[in-house]
Motif scaffolding. Structure first.
Motif, mmCIF file in Angstrom:
data_model
loop_
_atom_site.group_PDB
_atom_site.id
_atom_site.type_symbol
_atom_site.label_atom_id
_atom_site.label_comp_id
_atom_site.label_asym_id
_atom_site.label_seq_id
_atom_site.Cartn_x
_atom_site.Cartn_y
_atom_site.Cartn_z
ATOM 1 N N PHE A 51 0.758 -1.025 -0.032
ATOM 2 C CA PHE A 51 0.153 -0.014 -0.036
ATOM 3 C C PHE A 51 0.931 1.222 -0.065
ATOM 4 O O PHE A 51 2.032 1.253 0.251
ATOM 5 C CB PHE A 51 -0.951 0.086 1.288
ATOM 6 N N VAL A 52 0.365 2.354 -0.364
ATOM 7 C CA VAL A 52 0.840 3.412 -0.328
ATOM 8 C C VAL A 52 0.152 4.561 0.209
ATOM 9 O O VAL A 52 -1.036 4.512 -0.130
ATOM 10 C CB VAL A 52 1.584 3.985 -1.661
ATOM 11 N N VAL A 53 0.487 5.608 0.946
ATOM 12 C CA VAL A 53 -0.411 6.583 1.460
ATOM 13 C C VAL A 53 -0.246 7.894 0.561
ATOM 14 O O VAL A 53 0.514 8.568 0.436
ATOM 15 C CB VAL A 53 0.372 7.381 3.049
ATOM 16 N N ASP A 54 -1.158 7.543 -0.448
ATOM 17 C CA ASP A 54 -1.350 8.894 -1.452
ATOM 18 C C ASP A 54 -1.544 9.896 -0.839
ATOM 19 O O ASP A 54 -2.225 10.255 -0.155
ATOM 20 C CB ASP A 54 -2.301 8.219 -2.724
ATOM 21 N N TYR A 55 -0.935 11.040 -1.790
ATOM 22 C CA TYR A 55 -0.981 12.487 -1.205
ATOM 23 C C TYR A 55 -2.332 13.017 -1.155
ATOM 24 O O TYR A 55 -2.669 13.963 -0.639
ATOM 25 C CB TYR A 55 -0.085 13.307 -2.061
ATOM 26 N N TYR A 56 -3.016 12.498 -2.509
ATOM 27 C CA TYR A 56 -4.376 12.935 -2.465
ATOM 28 C C TYR A 56 -5.652 12.057 -2.051
ATOM 29 O O TYR A 56 -6.613 12.523 -1.524
ATOM 30 C CB TYR A 56 -4.692 13.146 -3.877
ATOM 31 N N LYS A 57 -5.280 10.731 -1.990
ATOM 32 C CA LYS A 57 -6.275 9.909 -1.821
ATOM 33 C C LYS A 57 -6.311 9.153 -0.276
ATOM 34 O O LYS A 57 -7.143 8.262 -0.041
ATOM 35 C CB LYS A 57 -6.426 8.814 -2.791
ATOM 36 N N GLY A 58 -5.235 9.301 0.286
ATOM 37 C CA GLY A 58 -4.824 8.536 1.594
ATOM 38 C C GLY A 58 -4.109 6.933 1.184
ATOM 39 O O GLY A 58 -3.885 6.547 0.105
ATOM 40 N N PRO A 59 -4.552 5.974 2.225
ATOM 41 C CA PRO A 59 -3.865 4.709 1.675
ATOM 42 C C PRO A 59 -4.671 4.016 0.668
ATOM 43 O O PRO A 59 -5.905 3.903 0.708
ATOM 44 C CB PRO A 59 -4.174 3.957 3.163
ATOM 45 N N ILE A 60 -4.080 3.649 -0.382
ATOM 46 C CA ILE A 60 -4.530 2.748 -1.373
ATOM 47 C C ILE A 60 -3.529 1.749 -1.939
ATOM 48 O O ILE A 60 -2.216 1.921 -1.528
ATOM 49 C CB ILE A 60 -4.664 3.857 -2.800
ATOM 50 N N GLU A 61 -3.831 0.741 -2.539
ATOM 51 C CA GLU A 61 -3.177 -0.429 -2.876
ATOM 52 C C GLU A 61 -2.194 0.232 -3.990
ATOM 53 O O GLU A 61 -2.694 0.818 -4.887
ATOM 54 C CB GLU A 61 -4.067 -1.406 -3.733
ATOM 55 N N PHE A 62 -0.984 -0.186 -3.896
ATOM 56 C CA PHE A 62 0.237 0.276 -4.933
ATOM 57 C C PHE A 62 -0.014 -0.653 -6.101
ATOM 58 O O PHE A 62 -0.143 -1.996 -6.043
ATOM 59 C CB PHE A 62 1.597 0.013 -4.316
ATOM 60 N N LYS A 63 -0.179 -0.008 -7.474
ATOM 61 C CA LYS A 63 -0.158 -0.768 -8.451
ATOM 62 C C LYS A 63 1.113 -0.375 -9.430
ATOM 63 O O LYS A 63 1.451 0.775 -9.538
ATOM 64 C CB LYS A 63 -1.511 -0.233 -9.282
ATOM 65 N N THR A 64 1.509 -1.088 -9.928
ATOM 66 C CA THR A 64 2.567 -1.324 -11.139
ATOM 67 C C THR A 64 2.112 -0.006 -12.030
ATOM 68 O O THR A 64 1.105 0.103 -12.797
ATOM 69 C CB THR A 64 3.056 -2.316 -11.574
ATOM 70 N N GLY A 65 3.216 0.866 -12.390
ATOM 71 C CA GLY A 65 2.786 2.012 -13.503
ATOM 72 C C GLY A 65 2.237 3.264 -12.684
ATOM 73 O O GLY A 65 2.257 4.249 -13.365
ATOM 74 N N ARG A 66 2.011 3.211 -11.369
ATOM 75 C CA ARG A 66 1.564 4.594 -10.656
ATOM 76 C C ARG A 66 2.640 5.293 -10.702
ATOM 77 O O ARG A 66 3.922 5.222 -10.785
ATOM 78 C CB ARG A 66 1.491 4.051 -9.104
ATOM 79 N N ASP A 67 2.148 6.694 -10.786
ATOM 80 C CA ASP A 67 2.981 8.053 -11.155
ATOM 81 C C ASP A 67 3.581 8.148 -9.555
ATOM 82 O O ASP A 67 2.666 8.478 -8.527
ATOM 83 C CB ASP A 67 2.350 9.049 -11.322
ATOM 84 N N ASN A 68 5.147 7.891 -9.329
ATOM 85 C CA ASN A 68 5.652 7.961 -8.021
ATOM 86 C C ASN A 68 6.393 9.236 -7.977
ATOM 87 O O ASN A 68 7.548 9.491 -7.194
ATOM 88 C CB ASN A 68 6.490 6.775 -7.658
ATOM 89 N N THR A 69 5.966 10.361 -8.631
ATOM 90 C CA THR A 69 6.759 11.484 -8.859
ATOM 91 C C THR A 69 7.046 11.901 -7.422
ATOM 92 O O THR A 69 8.219 12.498 -6.918
ATOM 93 C CB THR A 69 6.126 12.493 -9.695
ATOM 94 N N ARG A 70 5.876 12.206 -6.571
ATOM 95 C CA ARG A 70 5.951 12.676 -5.297
ATOM 96 C C ARG A 70 6.973 11.945 -4.349
ATOM 97 O O ARG A 70 7.374 12.805 -3.366
ATOM 98 C CB ARG A 70 4.521 12.666 -4.721
ATOM 99 N N LEU A 71 7.284 10.819 -4.901
ATOM 100 C CA LEU A 71 8.297 10.084 -3.809
ATOM 101 C C LEU A 71 9.764 10.696 -3.823
ATOM 102 O O LEU A 71 10.347 10.697 -2.999
ATOM 103 C CB LEU A 71 8.454 8.712 -4.389
#
Length: 239
Positions: A51-71
């Motif tokens: 999972f990843v705590v998305d900046y906009y959506k909160g905790p979501i399941e991590f999917k391949t291809g996700r934009d990880n720019t904020r990381l």
């Protein structure tokens, strides 16, 4: 515009701290009786999943291809927290700053330990590719650096280190030997020399055998802390 309250400021620190946090929870680390008591653990595929705590959506399941720019901006966000806390030194009473700082220390300490543990154990728990492994490695380095900067700037002596969720002093001794060395030098410099009533130094007693160090925290406790911090699960009510 009114000035944000101290509580609002603290929440902004937490937002920067947990945003873009990648995590997973191995199923074999949570007792079956606890799983049975928590509906969301039974109804969702939470275990052995990233999972990843998305900046906009909160905790979501991590999917391949996700934009990880904020990381890539994570270290910058954490540096903003340090600068903000330093600025608060001149803006708020010391007791208010210490309250916010100690609460922040506990969570920063927790995330440093958790991310380090996940990076060290991911290969034994999940089937991942080089990209995911790299994310967890970079994340652990980022949180480690942040916690080190926090300790160096706000806790110059070991006697003011908060208790926290872990044995913080042992954690510092294990992962930050340079800080531990400075703490020891400070203690040696300030500790009074034992004397007799005549001012003559007493004969030093042989040092006591050091007790065997206990683990910083068990893997099960580490996973519990992660669930409590991210999903607000109160394990005390389950026992």
């Amino acid at each position: 515009m009114s000035k944000p309250s101290l509580h609002q400021y603290y929440l902004s620190l937490i937002s920067n701290l947990v945003s873009e946090l990648f995590f997973y929870i191995p199923k074999n680390e949570i007792r079956d009786d606890i799983i049975e008591k928590l509906d969301f653990l039974n109804s969702t595929n939470i275990f052995n999943t990233i999972f990843v705590v998305d900046y906009y959506k909160g905790p979501i399941e991590f999917k391949t291809g996700r934009d990880n720019t904020r990381l890539l901006l994570k270290e910058n966000d954490l540096d903003k927290n340090i600068f903000g806390l330093l600025e608060k030194k001149s803006e708020v009473p010391l007791h208010e700053l210490n309250y916010v700082l100690d609460k922040y220390f506990e969570l920063a300490e927790c995330l440093f330990y958790i991310t380090n543990w996940m990076d060290s154990n991911i290969a034994k728990t999940l089937r991942t590719d080089g990209t995911v492994t790299g994310i967890f490695y970079m994340q652990s380095i980022t949180y480690k650096k942040h916690f080190e900067i926090l300790v160096k700037n706000f806790y110059p002596t070991k006697d003011i280190i908060p208790k926290g969720n872990f044995n913080a002093l042992q954690l510092i001794e294990t992962y930050f030997p340079d800080i531990a060395s400075q703490y020891n030098k400070h203690t040696e410099h300030t500790a009074p020399t034992p004397t007799t009533s005549c001012g003559v130094q007493e004969e030093m007693q042989p040092p006591l055998n050091k007790t065997k160090k206990q683990p910083l925290i068990t893997e099960i406790d580490a996973e519990k802390i992660l669930l409590e911090q991210v999903f607000n699960v109160d394990f005390k009510k389950l026992n």
